[in-house]
Scaffold this motif. Structure first.
Motif, PDB file in Angstrom:
ATOM      1  N   PHE A 117     105.840  67.848  43.006  1.00 59.83           N
ATOM      2  CA  PHE A 117     105.920  68.859  44.058  1.00 59.83           C
ATOM      3  C   PHE A 117     104.702  69.752  44.054  1.00 59.83           C
ATOM      4  N   ARG A 118     104.466  70.343  45.216  1.00 54.73           N
ATOM      5  CA  ARG A 118     103.396  71.318  45.302  1.00 54.73           C
ATOM      6  C   ARG A 118     104.024  72.682  45.516  1.00 54.73           C
ATOM      7  N   TYR A 119     103.701  73.636  44.696  1.00 56.97           N
ATOM      8  CA  TYR A 119     104.206  74.987  44.916  1.00 56.97           C
ATOM      9  C   TYR A 119     103.243  75.990  44.304  1.00 56.97           C
TER      10      TYR A 119
ATOM     11  N   SER B  12      99.528  69.993  58.944  1.00 57.06           N
ATOM     12  CA  SER B  12      98.490  70.672  58.170  1.00 57.06           C
ATOM     13  C   SER B  12      98.856  70.590  56.703  1.00 57.06           C
ATOM     14  N   TYR B  13      97.870  70.359  55.887  1.00 53.72           N
ATOM     15  CA  TYR B  13      98.060  70.511  54.442  1.00 53.72           C
ATOM     16  C   TYR B  13      97.525  71.881  54.087  1.00 53.72           C
ATOM     17  N   GLY B  14      98.398  72.811  53.787  1.00 48.57           N
ATOM     18  CA  GLY B  14      97.960  74.182  53.589  1.00 48.57           C
ATOM     19  C   GLY B  14      97.369  74.674  54.895  1.00 48.57           C
ATOM     20  N   PRO B  17      94.192  71.485  58.939  1.00 45.70           N
ATOM     21  CA  PRO B  17      94.899  70.634  59.890  1.00 45.70           C
ATOM     22  C   PRO B  17      94.437  69.188  59.761  1.00 45.70           C
ATOM     23  N   VAL B  18      95.377  68.282  59.806  1.00 46.50           N
ATOM     24  CA  VAL B  18      95.059  66.860  59.663  1.00 46.50           C
ATOM     25  C   VAL B  18      95.402  66.097  60.941  1.00 46.50           C
ATOM     26  N   LEU B  19      96.526  66.462  61.576  1.00 47.04           N
ATOM     27  CA  LEU B  19      96.871  65.890  62.873  1.00 47.04           C
ATOM     28  C   LEU B  19      96.924  67.031  63.888  1.00 47.04           C
ATOM     29  N   GLY B  36      92.113  53.243  63.293  1.00 44.93           N
ATOM     30  CA  GLY B  36      91.196  54.366  63.243  1.00 44.93           C
ATOM     31  C   GLY B  36      90.458  54.315  61.928  1.00 44.93           C
ATOM     32  N   PRO B  37      89.361  55.032  61.838  1.00 48.18           N
ATOM     33  CA  PRO B  37      88.591  55.007  60.600  1.00 48.18           C
ATOM     34  C   PRO B  37      89.357  55.676  59.460  1.00 48.18           C
ATOM     35  N   SER B  38      88.890  55.469  58.253  1.00 52.99           N
ATOM     36  CA  SER B  38      89.536  56.028  57.083  1.00 52.99           C
ATOM     37  C   SER B  38      89.637  57.546  57.198  1.00 52.99           C
ATOM     38  N   GLY B  39      90.806  58.070  56.856  1.00 55.49           N
ATOM     39  CA  GLY B  39      90.974  59.514  56.842  1.00 55.49           C
ATOM     40  C   GLY B  39      91.327  60.123  58.183  1.00 55.49           C
ATOM     41  N   CYS B  40      91.614  59.309  59.199  1.00 60.31           N
ATOM     42  CA  CYS B  40      91.884  59.869  60.522  1.00 60.31           C
ATOM     43  C   CYS B  40      93.331  60.317  60.659  1.00 60.31           C
ATOM     44  N   GLY B  41      94.176  60.000  59.683  1.00 59.03           N
ATOM     45  CA  GLY B  41      95.544  60.499  59.724  1.00 59.03           C
ATOM     46  C   GLY B  41      96.596  59.446  60.059  1.00 59.03           C
ATOM     47  N   LYS B  42      96.246  58.187  60.001  1.00 55.88           N
ATOM     48  CA  LYS B  42      97.206  57.116  60.329  1.00 55.88           C
ATOM     49  C   LYS B  42      98.370  57.119  59.346  1.00 55.88           C
ATOM     50  N   SER B  43      98.035  57.069  58.048  1.00 56.20           N
ATOM     51  CA  SER B  43      99.100  57.031  57.042  1.00 56.20           C
ATOM     52  C   SER B  43      99.947  58.287  57.126  1.00 56.20           C
ATOM     53  N   THR B  44      99.295  59.411  57.339  1.00 58.48           N
ATOM     54  CA  THR B  44     100.027  60.668  57.426  1.00 58.48           C
ATOM     55  C   THR B  44     101.066  60.593  58.540  1.00 58.48           C
ATOM     56  N   LEU B  45     100.664  60.097  59.711  1.00 58.07           N
ATOM     57  CA  LEU B  45     101.593  59.994  60.833  1.00 58.07           C
ATOM     58  C   LEU B  45     102.743  59.043  60.494  1.00 58.07           C
ATOM     59  N   ASP B 158     102.196  50.093  56.378  1.00 55.43           N
ATOM     60  CA  ASP B 158     100.938  50.792  56.103  1.00 55.43           C
ATOM     61  C   ASP B 158      99.946  49.825  55.462  1.00 55.43           C
ATOM     62  N   GLU B 159      99.061  49.298  56.270  1.00 61.54           N
ATOM     63  CA  GLU B 159      98.039  48.354  55.819  1.00 61.54           C
ATOM     64  C   GLU B 159      98.609  47.296  54.879  1.00 61.54           C
ATOM     65  N   PRO B 160      99.608  46.557  55.324  1.00 64.80           N
ATOM     66  CA  PRO B 160     100.292  45.649  54.402  1.00 64.80           C
ATOM     67  C   PRO B 160      99.436  44.469  53.967  1.00 64.80           C
ATOM     68  N   THR B 191      96.609  49.988  60.402  1.00 64.68           N
ATOM     69  CA  THR B 191      95.546  49.170  59.823  1.00 64.68           C
ATOM     70  C   THR B 191      94.216  49.822  60.169  1.00 64.68           C
ATOM     71  N   HIS B 192      93.173  49.493  59.399  1.00 68.10           N
ATOM     72  CA  HIS B 192      91.888  49.879  59.958  1.00 68.10           C
ATOM     73  C   HIS B 192      91.062  48.642  60.287  1.00 68.10           C
ATOM     74  N   ASP B 193      91.780  47.497  60.279  1.00 65.62           N
ATOM     75  CA  ASP B 193      91.142  46.240  60.632  1.00 65.62           C
ATOM     76  C   ASP B 193      91.349  45.990  62.123  1.00 65.62           C
TER      77      ASP B 193
HETATM   78  N1  LIG Z   1      98.363  65.468  50.045  1.00 62.86           N
HETATM   79  C1  LIG Z   1      97.291  65.796  50.779  1.00 62.86           C
HETATM   80  N2  LIG Z   1      96.724  67.015  50.662  1.00 62.86           N
HETATM   81  C2  LIG Z   1      95.656  67.362  51.408  1.00 62.86           C
HETATM   82  N3  LIG Z   1      95.066  66.562  52.289  1.00 62.86           N
HETATM   83  C3  LIG Z   1      95.575  65.330  52.460  1.00 62.86           C
HETATM   84  C4  LIG Z   1      96.709  64.881  51.708  1.00 62.86           C
HETATM   85  N4  LIG Z   1      96.983  63.620  52.088  1.00 62.86           N
HETATM   86  C5  LIG Z   1      96.070  63.295  53.019  1.00 62.86           C
HETATM   87  N5  LIG Z   1      95.223  64.312  53.236  1.00 62.86           N
HETATM   88  C6  LIG Z   1      94.112  64.323  54.197  1.00 62.86           C
HETATM   89  O1  LIG Z   1      94.624  63.959  55.450  1.00 62.86           O
HETATM   90  C7  LIG Z   1      93.697  63.146  56.138  1.00 62.86           C
HETATM   91  C8  LIG Z   1      94.388  61.918  56.664  1.00 62.86           C
HETATM   92  O2  LIG Z   1      94.793  61.128  55.585  1.00 62.86           O
HETATM   93  P1  LIG Z   1      95.501  59.733  55.799  1.00 62.86           P
HETATM   94  O3  LIG Z   1      95.903  59.233  54.468  1.00 62.86           O
HETATM   95  O4  LIG Z   1      96.546  59.868  56.828  1.00 62.86           O
HETATM   96  O5  LIG Z   1      94.304  58.843  56.351  1.00 62.86           O
HETATM   97  P2  LIG Z   1      94.338  57.340  56.839  1.00 62.86           P
HETATM   98  O6  LIG Z   1      94.015  57.357  58.285  1.00 62.86           O
HETATM   99  O7  LIG Z   1      95.580  56.688  56.425  1.00 62.86           O
HETATM  100  O8  LIG Z   1      93.104  56.743  56.053  1.00 62.86           O
HETATM  101  P3  LIG Z   1      92.970  55.341  55.296  1.00 62.86           P
HETATM  102  O9  LIG Z   1      92.564  54.358  56.346  1.00 62.86           O
HETATM  103  O10 LIG Z   1      91.853  55.599  54.331  1.00 62.86           O
HETATM  104  O11 LIG Z   1      94.263  55.038  54.638  1.00 62.86           O
HETATM  105  C9  LIG Z   1      92.566  62.849  55.191  1.00 62.86           C
HETATM  106  O12 LIG Z   1      91.459  63.619  55.576  1.00 62.86           O
HETATM  107  C10 LIG Z   1      93.078  63.286  53.853  1.00 62.86           C
HETATM  108  O13 LIG Z   1      92.040  63.841  53.104  1.00 62.86           O
END
Ligand SMILES: Nc1ncnc2c1ncn2[C@@H]1O[C@H](COP(=O)(O)OP(=O)(O)OP(=O)(O)O)[C@@H](O)[C@H]1O
Ligand SMILES: [Mg+2]
Lengths: 295, 357
Positions: A117-119, B12-14, B17-19, B36-45, B158-160, B191-193
């Motif tokens: 967890f984050r806190y 947002s993480y803290g 903002p990510v999405l 989308g490219p790495s880090g664009c927020g796909k996995s997060t969504l 997620d990128e299986p 995917t990012h492929d």
């Molecule tokens: N736990 C976290 N705390 C802070 N930032 C995070 C956290 N998880 C992800 N991020 C940030 O959120 C953004 C999106 O991350 P995400 O994992 O969704 O990318 P992605 O599109 O899946 O990339 P990849 O193709 O590399 O898997 C990134 O900039 C990442 O640094």
């Protein structure tokens, strides 16, 4: 060995010729020799303890011999019946078991939260735990004994348990964190998706996969509580609340050490530990998480 | 089976903002790919849909039920992770049946459904092995099997395939597609492929830095990218995007490159003359044309034959232009090559916003 034939001669620096095979055997011999010495270093005191506990007093105080002329169980008789040594053993079992169970449960929760967890203030709390674990007991026994007196817990096993916990919980938390980190996060998330609650994921996925860690931590905590002497010496005053190390200590009543009963006491006190090590060893196999995730 | 609605979702993480407000409407049974490219927020969504991440604002609906505050287990979804996440202490059959077991299904039903899924994925001979005794590809199939056993409302991937070797990836690609045609379960696949995206998706969602750039059928995105990002992201080798402006001479349109030199555009090209523009042209839409009047010359810089086709890097003035010829080519490095742009294949973009004109 695809290039060179396996028993082709290899010239060593000294000029002597040794076949590859002879070298291998020599290497083996050397490693067994080293291991043998290590085993001897560890086992000799144990052997001495056992053998002394089986000797008659006159033989103990004569020139030490590796093998007794006559075996006797007198020392054990004195210990168990005259000194009623089973009672402190029983007390120690209560203290060490309780401390172990509570420590593992508490620190499992604490470590899990620190890992997953984050806190706020997580970092500070983590450092404080480490700090508490690194504080030497000799620094704390006076404040702790005052504290226990005020709580009305001095001269009681409960008080001793509480004090032991103050040292074992930080240690256990610290150790378990490392093991929990080794369980891939996705495994737990898969568990959540499959229908587990957070608690369920902790108990059914993280803990089973950390079994070697739990075993190691249990051994550490149990051994620590079992061997603890300083706080028992300070806190416990009545004979009925004595733990094994304390009772062992009280066997010494004069300048002449009663080696026979002392060694018998040492043997009896180490038996539970040996049994515990034997049982826990089965869980300490490594690589439980192998094959779960790619990477 | 259910539709999936993502409505102005933010994360947002803290304070980071990510999405930034993502909205996607996925009808029942559709196979949607997030690229989308790495880090664009796909996995997060994806993880927000699964319930593994909290939703900062906005709404996610699965089958007309807002799931924002539901834990993952109550969302009736199945997820396949990039690293498969198989329970190491359970065998294949137990891995596949675990969700059903937790749901309190009978032993017979679990066995029946696990067997049915194992049949589909050829896992029958592996049912009693531990994950550590499987190859990467087999683990991947078990992860898939575990998802289909559940018969969930939505599949999340997620990128299986990213941990598999190239050959296996191609095989699994068509297998997943076939599986979807058979089961028709709503699917979100990350995917990012871009090849995976183009070949498997009913619709593609192109993401970039936490926003959706464009949503559409694969060929629509290829033919009419909404902006320079999508244009450059989809298609391999990437589209040439050249800054400059159009000049009209008589009835022909000439494109003057910002870096010097010019190229002739095919007849019928629209676009305002005298305005700074970005001209997009895919390497495969340029042909070698030694005779035509709509041709221009470009110096050959690098020649890369792949066997089936030839990738040529050419230069006009100081601007590089990639050309992909679907054949062997005997061009000489350093010599000019007569080229022509296929009519109707041009893309024009506004230079500041990158939007399609
Ligand atoms: N736990 C976290 N705390 C802070 N930032 C995070 C956290 N998880 C992800 N991020 C940030 O959120 C953004 C999106 O991350 P995400 O994992 O969704 O990318 P992605 O599109 O899946 O990339 P990849 O193709 O590399 O898997 C990134 O900039 C990442 O640094
Ligand atoms: Mg990702």
């Amino acid at each position: 060995m695809t290039v060179m034939s396996s028993d082709g001669p290899v010239r060593s620096k000294g000029g002597s010729v040794m076949s590859e095979r002879q070298r291998m055997i020599l290497g083996r011999l050397l490693s067994y020799l080293t291991l043998g010495i290590a085993v001897l270093l560890i086992l000799f005191p144990v052997y001495w303890m056992v053998i002394t506990s089986l000797k008659l007093p006159r033989e103990i105080y004569r020139v030490p011999s590796l093998w007794p002329k006559a075996f006797t169980l007198d020392n054990y008789y004195t210990l168990l019946f005259d000194k009623n040594f089973l009672h402190p053993i029983f007390n120690s079992l209560i203290v060490a078991t309780t401390v172990t169970v509570i420590s593992v449960i508490f620190s499992a929760f604490a470590a899990y939260s620190m890992v997953r967890f984050r806190y706020r203030f997580k970092g500070v709390i983590g450092r404080l735990i480490l700090f508490a674990y690194l504080t030497p007991g000799s620094l704390l026994f006076i404040p702790l004994s005052i504290l226990m007196a005020q709580l009305g817990l001095s001269n009681s096993l409960q008080g001793l348990i509480l004090v032991d916990l103050a040292f074992s919980v930080p240690l256990a938390t610290w150790l378990l964190q490392g093991y929990f980190r080794g369980v891939p996060r996705e495994l737990e998330e898969q568990g959540l998706i499959d229908g587990l609650s957070r608690m369920g994921a902790l108990f059914r996925i993280v803990l089973p996969l950390s079994a070697p860690g739990i075993a190691a931590v249990s051994i550490f905590v149990f051994t620590g509580a079992w061997n603890e002497l300083l706080f028992a010496l300070v806190l416990v005053t009545s004979e009925s609340q004595r733990t094994a190390p304390l009772a062992l200590n009280y066997l010494i009543t004069s300048d002449v050490l009663p080696w026979g009963p002392l060694m018998a006491g040492a043997v009896v006190s180490s038996l539970p530990l040996m049994i515990l090590y034997f049982v826990a060893q089965r869980f300490m196999v490594q690589g439980l998480t192998a094959g779960s995730v790619k990477g | 089976m259910a539709n999936l609605t993502i409505r102005d979702v933010r994360k947002s993480y803290g304070s980071v903002p990510v999405l930034h407000g993502v909205s996607i409407e996925i009808p029942d049974g559709e196979f949607v790919i997030l690229v989308g490219p790495s880090g664009c927020g796909k996995s997060t969504l994806l993880r927000m849909i699964a319930g593994l991440e909290t939703i900062t604002s906005g709404e996610i609906e699965i089958g007309d039920r807002v799931v924002n505050d539901l834990p993952p287990r109550a969302r009736d979804i199945a997820m396949v992770f990039q690293n498969y996440a198989l329970y190491p202490h359970k065998n294949v059959a137990e891995n596949m049946g675990y969700a059903l077991k937790l749901a309190g299904r009978s032993k017979e039903e679990i066995a029946k459904r696990v067997n049915a899924a194992a049949d589909i994925l050829d896992l029958k001979p592996l049912l009693y092995r531990r994950p550590s005794q499987l190859s990467g590809g087999q683990r991947q199939r078990v992860a898939m099997g575990r998802a289909i056993v559940r018969d969930p409302k939505v599949f999340l991937f997620d990128e299986p395939l990213s941990n598999l070797d190239a050959k296996l990836r191609v095989a699994m690609r068509s297998e997943i597609k076939e599986l979807h045609q058979r089961l028709r379960t709503t699917t979100v696949y990350v995917t990012h492929d871009q090849i995976e995206a183009m070949t498997m998706a009913d619709r593609i969602v192109v993401m970039h830095s936490g926003v959706v750039e464009q949503v559409g059928a694969p060929l629509d995105l290829y033919d009419r990218p909404a902006n320079t990002f999508v244009a450059g992201f989809l298609g391999s080798p990437a589209m040439n995007i050249l800054p400059g402006q159009i000049r009209r001479e008589n009835s022909t349109a000439i494109f003057d490159l910002a870096g010097g030199g010019s190229l002739q555009l095919p007849p019928g090209t629209v676009g305002e003359a005298g305005q700074p523009l970005l001209l997009g042209i895919r390497p495969e839409h340029i042909v070698v044309d030694p005779t035509g009047d709509a041709s221009f010359n470009a110096d050959v810089v690098v020649l890369e034959p792949t066997g089936a086709d030839t990738l040529i890097t050419t230069r006009i003035g100081s601007t590089d232009l990639l050309v992909l010829i679907r054949d062997r080519m005997n061009a000489t490095v350093g010599k000019p090559l007569p080229l022509a742009i296929q009519p109707g294949r041009l893309h024009l973009f506004e230079p500041n916003t990158g939007r399609r004109l």
